[in-house]
Design an enzyme around this catalytic site. Structure first.
Site, PDB file in Angstrom:
ATOM      1  N   ASN A 216       0.824  -1.230   0.000  1.00 33.94           N
ATOM      2  CA  ASN A 216       0.000   0.000   0.000  1.00 33.94           C
ATOM      3  C   ASN A 216       0.853   1.273   0.000  1.00 33.94           C
ATOM      4  O   ASN A 216       0.313   2.375   0.097  1.00 33.94           O
ATOM      5  CB  ASN A 216      -0.982   0.000   1.178  1.00 33.94           C
ATOM      6  CG  ASN A 216      -0.275   0.152   2.511  1.00 33.94           C
ATOM      7  OD1 ASN A 216       0.940   0.278   2.572  1.00 33.94           O
ATOM      8  ND2 ASN A 216      -1.044   0.134   3.590  1.00 33.94           N
TER       9      ASN A 216
ATOM     10  N   ILE B 229      -3.986  -4.871   2.058  1.00 35.58           N
ATOM     11  CA  ILE B 229      -4.415  -6.259   2.272  1.00 35.58           C
ATOM     12  C   ILE B 229      -5.829  -6.350   2.841  1.00 35.58           C
ATOM     13  O   ILE B 229      -6.470  -7.386   2.765  1.00 35.58           O
ATOM     14  CB  ILE B 229      -3.443  -7.045   3.186  1.00 35.58           C
ATOM     15  CG1 ILE B 229      -3.201  -6.298   4.503  1.00 35.58           C
ATOM     16  CG2 ILE B 229      -2.116  -7.298   2.485  1.00 35.58           C
ATOM     17  CD1 ILE B 229      -2.513  -7.135   5.566  1.00 35.58           C
TER      18      ILE B 229
ATOM     19  N   ALA C 273       2.804  -5.226   7.684  1.00 33.31           N
ATOM     20  CA  ALA C 273       2.464  -5.105   9.109  1.00 33.31           C
ATOM     21  C   ALA C 273       3.106  -3.857   9.687  1.00 33.31           C
ATOM     22  O   ALA C 273       4.015  -3.285   9.080  1.00 33.31           O
ATOM     23  CB  ALA C 273       2.984  -6.330   9.873  1.00 33.31           C
TER      24      ALA C 273
ATOM     25  N   THR D  93       7.648 -12.513  15.425  1.00 28.75           N
ATOM     26  CA  THR D  93       8.657 -11.678  16.092  1.00 28.75           C
ATOM     27  C   THR D  93       9.093 -12.201  17.456  1.00 28.75           C
ATOM     28  O   THR D  93       8.324 -12.884  18.147  1.00 28.75           O
ATOM     29  CB  THR D  93       8.079 -10.249  16.276  1.00 28.75           C
ATOM     30  OG1 THR D  93       8.961  -9.500  17.125  1.00 28.75           O
ATOM     31  CG2 THR D  93       6.712 -10.256  16.928  1.00 28.75           C
TER      32      THR D  93
ATOM     33  N   TYR E 178       2.367  -4.928  20.026  1.00 30.24           N
ATOM     34  CA  TYR E 178       2.972  -5.430  18.789  1.00 30.24           C
ATOM     35  C   TYR E 178       3.176  -6.949  18.884  1.00 30.24           C
ATOM     36  O   TYR E 178       2.717  -7.712  18.030  1.00 30.24           O
ATOM     37  CB  TYR E 178       4.311  -4.711  18.528  1.00 30.24           C
ATOM     38  CG  TYR E 178       5.136  -5.365  17.458  1.00 30.24           C
ATOM     39  CD1 TYR E 178       4.628  -5.546  16.175  1.00 30.24           C
ATOM     40  CD2 TYR E 178       6.430  -5.828  17.738  1.00 30.24           C
ATOM     41  CE1 TYR E 178       5.385  -6.175  15.194  1.00 30.24           C
ATOM     42  CE2 TYR E 178       7.189  -6.450  16.760  1.00 30.24           C
ATOM     43  CZ  TYR E 178       6.663  -6.618  15.496  1.00 30.24           C
ATOM     44  OH  TYR E 178       7.403  -7.246  14.525  1.00 30.24           O
TER      45      TYR E 178
ATOM     46  N   PHE F 276      14.200 -11.940  15.280  1.00 31.01           N
ATOM     47  CA  PHE F 276      14.720 -11.109  16.361  1.00 31.01           C
ATOM     48  C   PHE F 276      15.021  -9.749  15.704  1.00 31.01           C
ATOM     49  O   PHE F 276      14.116  -9.217  15.080  1.00 31.01           O
ATOM     50  CB  PHE F 276      15.834 -11.860  17.098  1.00 31.01           C
ATOM     51  CG  PHE F 276      15.193 -12.847  18.080  1.00 31.01           C
ATOM     52  CD1 PHE F 276      14.338 -13.844  17.624  1.00 31.01           C
ATOM     53  CD2 PHE F 276      15.346 -12.716  19.444  1.00 31.01           C
ATOM     54  CE1 PHE F 276      13.667 -14.697  18.513  1.00 31.01           C
ATOM     55  CE2 PHE F 276      14.694 -13.568  20.342  1.00 31.01           C
ATOM     56  CZ  PHE F 276      13.859 -14.547  19.867  1.00 31.01           C
TER      57      PHE F 276
END
Ligand code: UDP
Length: 329
Positions: free
Chosen positions: A31, A50, A73, A115, A139, A167
């Site tokens: 986007n 998305i 994200a 993550t 997050y 990481f």
């Protein structure tokens, strides 16, 4: 055909380049909120979100999408604490919208960017896949929710996903044509480099009263091309019928904020002007991963195990492109 969401962003673009090098057919959906048109390595690109199922349905109708590599994200720990709604919407709700269309079109493979932040404050290091997940910030929580969704969607719909838990992604492609360019930049290594290049007066170290040898936070920095390599291995595994799975991605070595500053000083040959500030909300003291599982199961081996090599590739990119892709000015 592989669909890469966020393929014009930092990690996505490095993955697109490696996929193309391997002869894969790649389509990008981005986007442009953080993406850059110059980052796509010539892959066919759809500009859109998305969340917009009109565009995702159009992409699936027009192309035979075998697998989705889902990078799109939000990724800033501090911001997620201030504005959790933004994170749950982007990272959870929009992922559900994307997976809904995957289900509609019978697309059964996804690789998901998870993550270290899903683990929260470590109970032991290095963190392996058996470590409890107890995120300290929205997050990490948003990414953990998707990990749960992945398991349920495999059971119910046969959609198999592999989550790679990054990481600290860092560095840039050594060829110097793509790299890290966030506006605003929040990540440590590019911020230090911006100071080295005179683009910032000073940088702030977020806290020096942690329970670590020099009091600053310790992180495990992994090269973005090593992450791309792991994605290719995960794709191969899914093609060979691998079930939904989760892999930690790090180098099993931690560096404090002050050590990273020192490493940049040595590579750039300049003194970094920094001050010590308060802690940043949501930051665990120490995050170090072991990638043993992906090494054993998928044959992964890091090409950039040394943080100084990783920083050198970042320095190379920023020196060559002091204003990044120069498309946001
Ligand atoms: N950090 C810092 N100053 C900055 C940016 C980051 O001291 O201007 C610290 C941050 O608190 C963390 C480490 O550097 O301990 C890495 O932060 P980054 O945002 O790069 O990645 P994260 O660990 O949040 O994924």
């Amino acid at each position: 055909m592989i669909l890469v969401t966020g393929g014009l962003g930092y990690i996505g673009s490095h993955c697109v380049k490696q996929l193309k090098k391997q002869g894969e057919e790649v389509i990008i959906l981005d986007n442009l909120e953080f993406g850059h048109l110059g980052a796509g390595s010539g892959a066919k690109t759809y500009i859109g979100d998305i969340r917009d199922t009109d565009i995702t349905r159009k992409i699936f109708k027009e192309n035979d999408i075998e697998a989705v590599l889902h990078f799109a994200a939000y990724t800033s720990v501090g911001e997620s604490v201030q504005n959790p709604q933004r994170y749950y919407k982007q990272n959870v709700a929009k992922t559900i919208a994307l997976m809904e269309v995957m289900n509609e079109f019978d697309c059964k493979m996804m690789i998901f960017s998870s993550t270290a932040a899903t683990f929260g404050e470590p109970k032991f290091v290095p963190i392996d896949e058996s470590h409890p997940q107890n995120p300290k910030n929205p997050y990490g929580a948003s990414k953990l929710m998707v990990e749960r969704i992945m398991k349920d969607y495999e059971s119910a719909y046969g959609l198999k996903s592999i989550a790679l838990r990054y990481f600290n992604a860092s560095g840039a492609d050594p060829e110097g044509d793509i790299g890290e360019d966030h506006t605003p930049e929040t990540h440590l290594i590019p911020i230090i480099i911006q100071q080295a290049l005179g683009q910032r007066d000073k940088i702030t170290v977020f806290g020096d009263d942690y329970d670590t040898p020099d009091g600053t936070c310790i992180r495990d920095y992994i090269h973005v091309n090593d992450l791309a390599k792991a994605h290719l291995l995960a794709l191969k595994a899914l093609r060979n019928g691998h079930a939904t799975d989760f892999y930690n991605m790090g180098n099993q070595t931690g560096f404090s904020v002050l050590e990273i500053i020192k490493a940049v000083e040595e590579i750039a040959g300049v003194k970094i002007n920094y001050e010590i500030g308060p802690r940043r909300a949501g930051d665990p003291a120490k995050l170090i991963a072991t990638s043993d599982k992906i090494e054993k199961e998928l044959g992964y081996k890091a090409d950039f195990p040394k943080v100084t090599d990783t920083i050198a590739t970042a320095w190379n990119w920023h020196k060559k492109h002091p204003h990044g892709y120069e498309d946001k000015y």
